[in-house]
Enzyme design. Structure first.
Site, short mmCIF file in Angstrom:
data_model
loop_
_atom_site.label_atom_id
_atom_site.label_comp_id
_atom_site.label_asym_id
_atom_site.label_seq_id
_atom_site.Cartn_x
_atom_site.Cartn_y
_atom_site.Cartn_z
N ASP A 229 0.66 -1.07 0.02
CA ASP A 229 0.01 -0.06 -0.10
C ASP A 229 0.67 1.26 -0.04
O ASP A 229 2.00 1.18 0.49
CB ASP A 229 -0.95 0.12 1.29
CG ASP A 229 -0.59 -0.20 2.56
OD1 ASP A 229 -0.29 -1.37 2.93
OD2 ASP A 229 -0.05 0.89 2.94
N ASP B 142 1.08 5.33 0.63
CA ASP B 142 0.65 6.66 1.10
C ASP B 142 1.34 7.91 0.50
O ASP B 142 2.45 7.66 0.12
CB ASP B 142 1.02 6.74 2.75
CG ASP B 142 0.11 5.58 3.06
OD1 ASP B 142 -1.03 5.30 3.04
OD2 ASP B 142 0.75 5.02 4.24
N ASP C 113 5.93 9.25 13.36
CA ASP C 113 6.22 8.70 14.49
C ASP C 113 7.91 8.17 14.49
O ASP C 113 8.19 8.83 15.52
CB ASP C 113 5.50 7.36 14.88
CG ASP C 113 5.51 6.49 13.53
OD1 ASP C 113 5.87 6.78 12.55
OD2 ASP C 113 4.75 5.43 13.65
P1 ATP Z 1 2.76 -0.49 6.98
O1 ATP Z 1 3.75 -0.64 5.92
O2 ATP Z 1 2.82 -1.52 7.95
O3 ATP Z 1 1.48 0.20 6.67
P2 ATP Z 1 3.34 2.23 8.04
O4 ATP Z 1 4.61 2.78 8.57
O5 ATP Z 1 3.09 2.58 6.45
O6 ATP Z 1 3.29 0.54 7.96
P3 ATP Z 1 0.84 3.18 8.17
O7 ATP Z 1 -0.39 2.99 9.38
O8 ATP Z 1 0.39 2.90 6.72
O9 ATP Z 1 1.96 2.49 8.88
O10 ATP Z 1 1.18 4.65 8.50
C1 ATP Z 1 1.64 5.46 7.34
C2 ATP Z 1 2.76 6.46 7.75
O11 ATP Z 1 2.00 7.44 8.83
C3 ATP Z 1 3.72 6.02 9.07
O12 ATP Z 1 4.86 5.33 8.16
C4 ATP Z 1 4.08 7.08 9.50
O13 ATP Z 1 4.68 7.96 9.01
C5 ATP Z 1 2.73 7.84 9.70
N1 ATP Z 1 2.16 7.46 10.85
C6 ATP Z 1 1.10 6.32 11.07
N2 ATP Z 1 0.72 6.24 12.59
C7 ATP Z 1 1.35 7.37 13.24
C8 ATP Z 1 1.17 7.70 14.50
N3 ATP Z 1 0.47 6.92 15.60
N4 ATP Z 1 1.91 8.68 14.72
C9 ATP Z 1 2.65 9.29 13.98
N5 ATP Z 1 2.85 8.94 12.74
C10 ATP Z 1 2.00 7.89 12.25
MG MG Z 2 1.40 1.97 5.05
#
Ligand code: ATP
Ligand code: MG
Length: 433
Positions: free
Chosen positions: A62, A64, A142
Protein backbone atom coordinates in the site's frame (compact mmCIF):
# COMPACT_ATOMS: atom_id res chain seq x y z
CA UNK A 1 1.55 26.76 1.72
CA UNK A 2 4.40 26.69 -0.80
CA UNK A 3 7.28 26.41 1.65
CA UNK A 4 8.76 23.67 -0.45
CA UNK A 5 11.90 25.45 -1.60
CA UNK A 6 12.90 27.01 1.71
CA UNK A 7 12.10 23.83 3.67
CA UNK A 8 13.79 21.43 1.31
CA UNK A 9 17.07 23.27 1.83
CA UNK A 10 17.14 21.82 5.38
CA UNK A 11 16.59 18.30 4.21
CA UNK A 12 19.01 15.68 3.00
CA UNK A 13 18.26 14.60 -0.55
CA UNK A 14 19.33 11.26 -1.93
CA UNK A 15 18.94 9.91 -5.41
CA UNK A 16 16.63 6.91 -5.42
CA UNK A 17 19.28 4.96 -7.34
CA UNK A 18 21.89 5.27 -4.61
CA UNK A 19 19.36 3.95 -2.10
CA UNK A 20 18.61 1.06 -4.46
CA UNK A 21 14.98 2.04 -4.81
CA UNK A 22 13.69 0.86 -8.14
CA UNK A 23 11.18 3.47 -9.30
CA UNK A 24 9.58 0.94 -11.63
CA UNK A 25 8.34 -0.75 -8.43
CA UNK A 26 6.06 2.24 -7.75
CA UNK A 27 2.55 1.11 -8.59
CA UNK A 28 0.78 2.64 -11.57
CA UNK A 29 -1.81 4.29 -9.34
CA UNK A 30 0.72 5.77 -6.91
CA UNK A 31 2.76 7.15 -9.82
CA UNK A 32 -0.34 8.64 -11.40
CA UNK A 33 -1.34 10.36 -8.16
CA UNK A 34 2.11 11.91 -7.63
CA UNK A 35 2.40 13.01 -11.26
CA UNK A 36 -1.08 14.52 -11.32
CA UNK A 37 -0.45 16.48 -8.13
CA UNK A 38 2.88 17.74 -9.40
CA UNK A 39 1.47 18.64 -12.84
CA UNK A 40 -1.09 20.79 -11.03
CA UNK A 41 1.56 22.70 -9.13
CA UNK A 42 1.43 20.77 -5.85
CA UNK A 43 3.88 18.49 -4.11
CA UNK A 44 3.19 14.78 -4.52
CA UNK A 45 5.46 12.41 -2.64
CA UNK A 46 5.25 8.83 -1.49
CA UNK A 47 5.79 8.62 2.23
CA UNK A 48 5.98 6.30 5.20
CA UNK A 49 5.98 2.52 5.13
CA UNK A 50 6.32 2.13 1.38
CA UNK A 51 9.57 4.14 1.18
CA UNK A 52 10.92 2.41 4.30
CA UNK A 53 10.08 -1.04 2.95
CA UNK A 54 11.61 -0.38 -0.48
CA UNK A 55 14.86 0.60 1.15
CA UNK A 56 14.83 -2.67 3.08
CA UNK A 57 14.32 -4.65 -0.11
CA UNK A 58 10.68 -5.47 0.71
CA UNK A 59 7.77 -5.04 -1.67
CA UNK A 60 5.20 -2.64 -0.27
CA UNK A 61 1.58 -3.22 -1.14
CA UNK A 62 0.00 0.00 0.00
CA UNK A 63 1.09 3.46 -0.91
CA UNK A 64 0.59 6.66 1.02
CA UNK A 65 1.02 10.00 -0.67
CA UNK A 66 1.69 13.32 1.07
CA UNK A 67 0.97 16.67 -0.51
CA UNK A 68 0.57 20.38 0.23
CA UNK A 69 -2.82 20.39 -1.57
CA UNK A 70 -5.87 20.39 0.69
CA UNK A 71 -8.43 17.56 0.42
CA UNK A 72 -10.76 19.95 -1.39
CA UNK A 73 -8.02 20.74 -3.91
CA UNK A 74 -7.06 17.09 -4.36
CA UNK A 75 -10.46 15.58 -5.00
CA UNK A 76 -11.34 17.29 -8.32
CA UNK A 77 -8.00 16.18 -9.83
CA UNK A 78 -9.09 12.53 -9.95
CA UNK A 79 -11.98 10.67 -11.49
CA UNK A 80 -12.57 8.39 -8.54
CA UNK A 81 -11.63 10.13 -5.32
CA UNK A 82 -13.45 10.75 -2.10
CA UNK A 83 -12.74 12.62 1.06
CA UNK A 84 -12.89 10.50 4.16
CA UNK A 85 -12.60 11.82 7.67
CA UNK A 86 -11.75 9.92 10.75
CA UNK A 87 -9.26 11.64 12.99
CA UNK A 88 -8.46 13.99 10.14
CA UNK A 89 -9.51 14.39 6.52
CA UNK A 90 -7.82 12.26 3.88
CA UNK A 91 -8.53 11.56 0.24
CA UNK A 92 -8.86 8.04 -1.09
CA UNK A 93 -8.00 7.94 -4.78
CA UNK A 94 -9.05 4.80 -6.64
CA UNK A 95 -7.23 3.72 -9.75
CA UNK A 96 -8.21 0.42 -11.32
CA UNK A 97 -8.04 -1.98 -8.35
CA UNK A 98 -5.71 0.19 -6.30
CA UNK A 99 -6.53 2.63 -3.54
CA UNK A 100 -4.03 5.34 -2.75
CA UNK A 101 -4.35 7.35 0.43
CA UNK A 102 -3.49 11.01 -0.04
CA UNK A 103 -2.90 13.16 3.05
CA UNK A 104 -2.28 16.87 3.33
CA UNK A 105 0.86 17.84 5.25
CA UNK A 106 0.08 18.29 8.91
CA UNK A 107 1.78 20.22 11.65
CA UNK A 108 3.16 18.50 14.73
CA UNK A 109 1.14 19.05 17.92
CA UNK A 110 1.92 22.40 19.48
CA UNK A 111 3.27 23.85 16.25
CA UNK A 112 0.19 25.84 15.29
CA UNK A 113 -2.73 27.68 16.87
CA UNK A 114 -3.55 25.60 19.88
CA UNK A 115 -7.35 25.64 19.50
CA UNK A 116 -6.91 23.04 16.74
CA UNK A 117 -5.03 20.75 19.05
CA UNK A 118 -6.59 19.09 22.02
CA UNK A 119 -4.79 17.02 24.60
CA UNK A 120 -5.95 14.87 27.51
CA UNK A 121 -4.46 15.13 30.97
CA UNK A 122 -1.94 12.36 30.23
CA UNK A 123 -0.75 14.36 27.20
CA UNK A 124 -2.63 12.24 24.69
CA UNK A 125 -3.43 14.13 21.51
CA UNK A 126 -7.18 14.10 20.94
CA UNK A 127 -7.29 16.28 17.87
CA UNK A 128 -4.48 17.14 15.48
CA UNK A 129 -5.93 18.34 12.23
CA UNK A 130 -3.81 21.40 11.47
CA UNK A 131 -2.25 21.59 8.05
CA UNK A 132 1.46 22.30 7.89
CA UNK A 133 4.53 22.38 5.67
CA UNK A 134 6.57 19.45 4.42
CA UNK A 135 9.16 19.81 7.17
CA UNK A 136 6.41 20.02 9.80
CA UNK A 137 4.79 16.94 8.35
CA UNK A 138 8.12 15.14 8.64
CA UNK A 139 8.30 16.12 12.34
CA UNK A 140 4.90 14.84 13.32
CA UNK A 141 5.49 11.30 12.03
CA UNK A 142 6.31 8.60 14.54
CA UNK A 143 9.72 7.10 13.74
CA UNK A 144 12.57 8.56 11.71
CA UNK A 145 12.43 5.55 9.38
CA UNK A 146 8.78 6.40 8.60
CA UNK A 147 9.54 9.98 7.77
CA UNK A 148 11.12 9.59 4.34
CA UNK A 149 9.50 11.12 1.25
CA UNK A 150 10.08 9.73 -2.20
CA UNK A 151 9.55 11.99 -5.17
CA UNK A 152 9.01 9.40 -7.90
CA UNK A 153 9.22 12.02 -10.66
CA UNK A 154 12.54 13.56 -9.62
CA UNK A 155 13.60 10.10 -8.34
CA UNK A 156 14.75 11.52 -5.03
CA UNK A 157 14.31 10.73 -1.36
CA UNK A 158 13.83 13.69 0.99
CA UNK A 159 14.95 13.11 4.57
CA UNK A 160 14.46 15.65 7.39
CA UNK A 161 14.96 13.33 10.33
CA UNK A 162 18.00 11.21 9.56
CA UNK A 163 15.74 8.31 8.60
CA UNK A 164 18.07 7.04 5.87
CA UNK A 165 20.92 6.71 8.32
CA UNK A 166 18.71 5.03 10.93
CA UNK A 167 17.35 2.60 8.36
CA UNK A 168 20.82 1.68 7.22
CA UNK A 169 21.82 1.10 10.84
CA UNK A 170 18.54 -0.66 11.68
CA UNK A 171 17.73 1.86 14.42
CA UNK A 172 14.20 2.43 15.64
CA UNK A 173 14.16 6.04 16.77
CA UNK A 174 11.14 8.15 17.68
CA UNK A 175 11.09 11.69 16.30
CA UNK A 176 11.26 14.26 19.11
CA UNK A 177 11.13 13.50 22.81
CA UNK A 178 10.12 9.81 23.13
CA UNK A 179 8.35 10.29 26.47
CA UNK A 180 6.12 13.01 25.00
CA UNK A 181 5.54 11.12 21.75
CA UNK A 182 4.32 7.97 23.55
CA UNK A 183 2.14 10.06 25.86
CA UNK A 184 0.64 11.91 22.85
CA UNK A 185 -0.32 8.69 21.16
CA UNK A 186 0.11 5.35 22.95
CA UNK A 187 -0.56 3.49 19.67
CA UNK A 188 3.04 4.34 18.80
CA UNK A 189 4.12 1.73 21.37
CA UNK A 190 2.22 -0.92 19.49
CA UNK A 191 3.72 0.35 16.26
CA UNK A 192 7.21 0.04 17.77
CA UNK A 193 6.43 -3.60 18.59
CA UNK A 194 5.10 -4.09 15.07
CA UNK A 195 8.28 -2.76 13.47
CA UNK A 196 10.33 -4.94 15.78
CA UNK A 197 8.33 -7.99 14.68
CA UNK A 198 8.13 -7.05 11.02
CA UNK A 199 11.58 -5.63 10.39
CA UNK A 200 13.58 -7.40 13.08
CA UNK A 201 14.79 -4.06 14.47
CA UNK A 202 15.84 -4.00 18.11
CA UNK A 203 13.90 -1.64 20.38
CA UNK A 204 16.55 0.44 22.18
CA UNK A 205 16.63 0.24 25.99
CA UNK A 206 15.29 3.76 26.53
CA UNK A 207 12.22 2.99 24.40
CA UNK A 208 11.76 -0.35 26.17
CA UNK A 209 11.68 1.48 29.49
CA UNK A 210 9.18 4.03 28.16
CA UNK A 211 6.94 1.31 26.79
CA UNK A 212 6.78 -0.07 30.30
CA UNK A 213 6.17 3.38 31.73
CA UNK A 214 3.30 4.20 29.36
CA UNK A 215 1.87 0.70 29.33
CA UNK A 216 -1.29 1.71 31.17
CA UNK A 217 -2.04 4.70 28.92
CA UNK A 218 -2.65 2.18 26.24
CA UNK A 219 -6.04 1.48 27.78
CA UNK A 220 -7.29 4.91 26.61
CA UNK A 221 -6.68 4.21 22.93
CA UNK A 222 -9.69 4.14 20.64
CA UNK A 223 -10.95 0.63 19.95
CA UNK A 224 -11.43 1.38 16.23
CA UNK A 225 -7.76 2.29 15.80
CA UNK A 226 -6.78 -0.88 17.61
CA UNK A 227 -8.73 -2.96 15.14
CA UNK A 228 -6.66 -1.43 12.31
CA UNK A 229 -3.35 -1.85 14.11
CA UNK A 230 -4.13 -5.42 15.17
CA UNK A 231 -4.99 -6.21 11.59
CA UNK A 232 -1.55 -5.02 10.52
CA UNK A 233 0.17 -7.02 13.23
CA UNK A 234 -1.38 -10.28 12.20
CA UNK A 235 -1.95 -10.13 8.46
CA UNK A 236 1.37 -9.11 7.01
CA UNK A 237 3.51 -12.26 7.11
CA UNK A 238 4.91 -11.62 10.59
CA UNK A 239 2.02 -12.83 12.70
CA UNK A 240 4.00 -15.37 14.75
CA UNK A 241 6.69 -12.83 15.49
CA UNK A 242 4.05 -10.25 16.40
CA UNK A 243 2.48 -12.68 18.83
CA UNK A 244 5.78 -13.35 20.61
CA UNK A 245 6.59 -9.65 20.71
CA UNK A 246 3.21 -8.79 22.24
CA UNK A 247 3.61 -11.53 24.85
CA UNK A 248 7.14 -10.41 25.68
CA UNK A 249 5.95 -6.85 26.36
CA UNK A 250 2.85 -7.90 28.29
CA UNK A 251 0.45 -6.47 25.71
CA UNK A 252 -1.54 -9.64 25.35
CA UNK A 253 -3.71 -9.19 28.46
CA UNK A 254 -4.50 -5.65 27.36
CA UNK A 255 -5.38 -6.46 23.77
CA UNK A 256 -7.03 -9.86 24.21
CA UNK A 257 -8.05 -10.21 27.86
CA UNK A 258 -10.40 -13.15 27.26
CA UNK A 259 -7.77 -15.02 25.30
CA UNK A 260 -5.19 -14.41 28.00
CA UNK A 261 -7.55 -16.01 30.55
CA UNK A 262 -8.04 -19.04 28.35
CA UNK A 263 -4.29 -19.44 27.79
CA UNK A 264 -3.71 -19.31 31.53
CA UNK A 265 -6.29 -22.04 31.94
CA UNK A 266 -4.90 -24.35 29.26
CA UNK A 267 -1.70 -24.05 27.26
CA UNK A 268 -3.26 -25.81 24.30
CA UNK A 269 -5.04 -22.54 23.53
CA UNK A 270 -1.75 -20.86 22.65
CA UNK A 271 -0.73 -23.90 20.63
CA UNK A 272 -3.94 -23.52 18.61
CA UNK A 273 -3.30 -19.81 18.05
CA UNK A 274 0.33 -20.27 17.04
CA UNK A 275 -0.54 -22.96 14.53
CA UNK A 276 -3.09 -20.61 13.00
CA UNK A 277 -0.59 -17.75 12.87
CA UNK A 278 2.00 -19.98 11.19
CA UNK A 279 -0.62 -20.82 8.56
CA UNK A 280 -1.42 -17.16 8.09
CA UNK A 281 2.23 -16.26 7.57
CA UNK A 282 2.59 -19.06 5.07
CA UNK A 283 -0.51 -17.97 3.17
CA UNK A 284 0.59 -14.33 3.02
CA UNK A 285 4.06 -15.36 1.82
CA UNK A 286 2.40 -17.38 -0.95
CA UNK A 287 0.24 -14.41 -1.93
CA UNK A 288 -2.97 -16.14 -0.80
CA UNK A 289 -5.77 -14.07 0.72
CA UNK A 290 -6.26 -13.85 4.48
CA UNK A 291 -9.33 -12.50 6.23
CA UNK A 292 -9.44 -10.77 9.61
CA UNK A 293 -12.48 -12.87 10.57
CA UNK A 294 -10.37 -16.02 10.56
CA UNK A 295 -7.80 -14.51 12.89
CA UNK A 296 -10.42 -13.28 15.36
CA UNK A 297 -12.33 -16.57 15.11
CA UNK A 298 -9.13 -18.32 16.21
CA UNK A 299 -8.19 -15.83 18.91
CA UNK A 300 -11.64 -15.89 20.52
CA UNK A 301 -12.58 -19.53 19.90
CA UNK A 302 -11.79 -20.87 23.35
CA UNK A 303 -13.43 -17.91 25.05
CA UNK A 304 -16.50 -18.69 22.97
CA UNK A 305 -16.41 -22.39 23.95
CA UNK A 306 -16.02 -21.41 27.60
CA UNK A 307 -19.03 -19.13 27.27
CA UNK A 308 -21.13 -21.94 25.86
CA UNK A 309 -19.96 -24.43 28.43
CA UNK A 310 -20.49 -22.27 31.46
CA UNK A 311 -23.97 -21.25 30.50
CA UNK A 312 -26.47 -24.10 29.90
CA UNK A 313 -28.82 -21.74 28.00
CA UNK A 314 -26.12 -21.15 25.41
CA UNK A 315 -24.90 -24.70 25.04
CA UNK A 316 -27.27 -25.73 22.27
CA UNK A 317 -29.02 -24.53 19.13
CA UNK A 318 -28.28 -21.74 16.69
CA UNK A 319 -29.60 -19.20 19.17
CA UNK A 320 -26.96 -20.42 21.62
CA UNK A 321 -24.21 -19.89 19.05
CA UNK A 322 -25.28 -16.30 18.44
CA UNK A 323 -25.79 -15.38 22.05
CA UNK A 324 -22.50 -16.88 23.20
CA UNK A 325 -20.71 -15.11 20.34
CA UNK A 326 -22.38 -11.81 21.21
CA UNK A 327 -21.23 -12.14 24.83
CA UNK A 328 -17.66 -12.71 23.68
CA UNK A 329 -17.72 -9.79 21.24
CA UNK A 330 -19.23 -7.52 23.88
CA UNK A 331 -16.38 -8.34 26.27
CA UNK A 332 -13.71 -7.80 23.59
CA UNK A 333 -15.28 -4.64 22.14
CA UNK A 334 -14.03 -2.05 24.64
CA UNK A 335 -10.47 -2.87 23.53
CA UNK A 336 -10.84 -3.78 19.86
CA UNK A 337 -13.88 -2.72 17.89
CA UNK A 338 -14.45 -5.72 15.67
CA UNK A 339 -16.77 -4.39 12.97
CA UNK A 340 -20.08 -6.15 12.24
CA UNK A 341 -18.90 -7.20 8.78
CA UNK A 342 -16.13 -9.18 10.50
CA UNK A 343 -18.06 -10.50 13.50
CA UNK A 344 -20.80 -11.88 11.28
CA UNK A 345 -18.22 -13.98 9.41
CA UNK A 346 -16.69 -15.16 12.70
CA UNK A 347 -20.11 -16.43 13.76
CA UNK A 348 -20.50 -18.25 10.43
CA UNK A 349 -17.13 -19.98 10.89
CA UNK A 350 -18.01 -21.00 14.45
CA UNK A 351 -21.51 -22.10 13.57
CA UNK A 352 -20.29 -24.24 10.69
CA UNK A 353 -17.98 -26.24 12.97
CA UNK A 354 -20.84 -28.21 14.43
CA UNK A 355 -22.36 -28.84 10.98
CA UNK A 356 -19.04 -30.03 9.61
CA UNK A 357 -18.65 -32.38 12.54
CA UNK A 358 -22.18 -33.77 12.24
CA UNK A 359 -22.03 -34.35 8.45
CA UNK A 360 -25.79 -34.59 8.19
CA UNK A 361 -26.69 -35.98 4.78
CA UNK A 362 -29.05 -33.19 3.85
CA UNK A 363 -26.62 -30.42 4.73
CA UNK A 364 -23.46 -31.68 2.94
CA UNK A 365 -24.12 -29.99 -0.43
CA UNK A 366 -25.03 -26.72 1.21
CA UNK A 367 -21.88 -26.78 3.30
CA UNK A 368 -19.63 -27.48 0.32
CA UNK A 369 -21.21 -24.58 -1.56
CA UNK A 370 -21.19 -22.21 1.38
CA UNK A 371 -18.91 -19.24 0.69
CA UNK A 372 -17.38 -19.69 4.15
CA UNK A 373 -16.68 -23.37 3.60
CA UNK A 374 -12.97 -22.88 2.98
CA UNK A 375 -12.46 -20.83 6.13
CA UNK A 376 -14.60 -23.18 8.24
CA UNK A 377 -12.76 -26.22 6.85
CA UNK A 378 -9.33 -24.67 7.57
CA UNK A 379 -10.59 -23.93 11.07
CA UNK A 380 -11.68 -27.56 11.47
CA UNK A 381 -8.20 -28.74 10.43
CA UNK A 382 -6.66 -26.54 13.10
CA UNK A 383 -8.95 -27.98 15.73
CA UNK A 384 -7.96 -31.45 14.68
CA UNK A 385 -4.27 -30.53 15.03
CA UNK A 386 -4.75 -29.81 18.72
CA UNK A 387 -6.82 -32.92 19.22
CA UNK A 388 -10.18 -31.24 19.58
CA UNK A 389 -11.76 -33.56 17.01
CA UNK A 390 -10.98 -36.95 15.48
CA UNK A 391 -8.99 -36.75 12.27
CA UNK A 392 -11.57 -38.93 10.53
CA UNK A 393 -13.89 -35.93 10.13
CA UNK A 394 -11.52 -33.38 8.55
CA UNK A 395 -9.99 -36.20 6.44
CA UNK A 396 -13.45 -36.95 5.08
CA UNK A 397 -13.98 -33.29 4.19
CA UNK A 398 -10.57 -33.19 2.55
CA UNK A 399 -11.38 -36.19 0.39
CA UNK A 400 -14.89 -35.15 -0.64
CA UNK A 401 -13.63 -31.90 -2.13
CA UNK A 402 -11.66 -33.85 -4.72
CA UNK A 403 -14.52 -36.13 -5.74
CA UNK A 404 -16.80 -35.69 -8.73
CA UNK A 405 -20.59 -35.72 -8.24
CA UNK A 406 -20.98 -39.49 -8.16
CA UNK A 407 -17.96 -39.90 -5.88
CA UNK A 408 -19.48 -37.31 -3.53
CA UNK A 409 -22.79 -39.18 -3.50
CA UNK A 410 -21.03 -42.42 -2.64
CA UNK A 411 -19.15 -40.81 0.20
CA UNK A 412 -22.32 -39.30 1.61
CA UNK A 413 -24.19 -42.61 1.37
CA UNK A 414 -21.39 -44.42 3.13
CA UNK A 415 -21.55 -42.08 6.11
CA UNK A 416 -22.34 -43.68 9.44
CA UNK A 417 -25.63 -42.52 10.91
CA UNK A 418 -24.70 -39.93 13.52
CA UNK A 419 -25.76 -41.15 16.95
CA UNK A 420 -25.36 -37.93 18.79
CA UNK A 421 -26.92 -34.96 17.06
CA UNK A 422 -27.14 -32.73 20.03
CA UNK A 423 -25.66 -29.30 19.51
CA UNK A 424 -22.91 -27.69 21.46
CA UNK A 425 -20.97 -30.63 22.80
CA UNK A 426 -17.76 -29.51 24.41
CA UNK A 427 -14.63 -30.30 22.43
CA UNK A 428 -13.19 -33.76 22.87
CA UNK A 429 -9.57 -33.90 23.78
CA UNK A 430 -7.39 -36.21 21.80
CA UNK A 431 -3.97 -34.84 21.11
CA UNK A 432 -2.69 -35.57 17.64
CA UNK A 433 1.06 -35.38 16.93
P1 ATP B 1 2.86 -0.47 7.01
O1 ATP B 1 3.85 -0.71 5.94
O2 ATP B 1 2.75 -1.66 7.86
O3 ATP B 1 1.58 0.07 6.51
P2 ATP B 1 3.32 2.21 7.86
O4 ATP B 1 4.46 2.85 8.59
O5 ATP B 1 3.08 2.63 6.46
O6 ATP B 1 3.50 0.64 7.98
P3 ATP B 1 0.70 3.21 8.31
O7 ATP B 1 -0.26 2.94 9.41
O8 ATP B 1 0.30 2.90 6.92
O9 ATP B 1 2.03 2.45 8.71
O10 ATP B 1 1.09 4.75 8.43
C1 ATP B 1 1.67 5.48 7.37
C2 ATP B 1 2.61 6.54 7.93
O11 ATP B 1 1.88 7.45 8.73
C3 ATP B 1 3.70 6.01 8.86
O12 ATP B 1 4.81 5.51 8.14
C4 ATP B 1 4.03 7.23 9.67
O13 ATP B 1 4.83 8.11 8.94
C5 ATP B 1 2.66 7.88 9.85
N1 ATP B 1 2.00 7.40 11.07
C6 ATP B 1 1.15 6.37 11.20
N2 ATP B 1 0.72 6.22 12.46
C7 ATP B 1 1.28 7.21 13.16
C8 ATP B 1 1.22 7.63 14.53
N3 ATP B 1 0.49 6.96 15.42
N4 ATP B 1 1.95 8.71 14.88
C9 ATP B 1 2.69 9.39 13.99
N5 ATP B 1 2.79 9.05 12.70
C10 ATP B 1 2.10 7.99 12.28
MG1 MG C 1 1.38 2.06 5.21
Amino acid sequence: MSEKISQVVDAQRYSADTLEIDISDVSEGAMLVCETLQNNGYDGYLVGGCVRDWMLGLHPKDFDVATNATPEQIRPLFKRARIIGRRFKLVHVHHKREMIEVATYRAAPGDKASQHHKQSESGRVLRDNVYGSLSEDACRRDFTINSLYLDPVAKQVIDYQGGVDDLQNRRLKLIGDPDTRFAEDPVRMLRALRFKAKLGFVIPDDLEALIEKHHDHFRDVSNARLFDETFKLFHHAHAVESWHTLCEHAFLPMLFPLTEDEIERDEIVEDFILRALENTDRRVAQGKPVIPAFFFAVILWHAYLAERNKNPDLSSGREGVYRAAENVFRAQYPVIAIPKRVSSVIIEIWDMQWHLEMRRVKSIDGLLENRRFRAAYDFLLLRQKIGEIDSEIPDWWTRIQDEDDSGKREMVQALPRPKDQRRGRGPRRKKVN
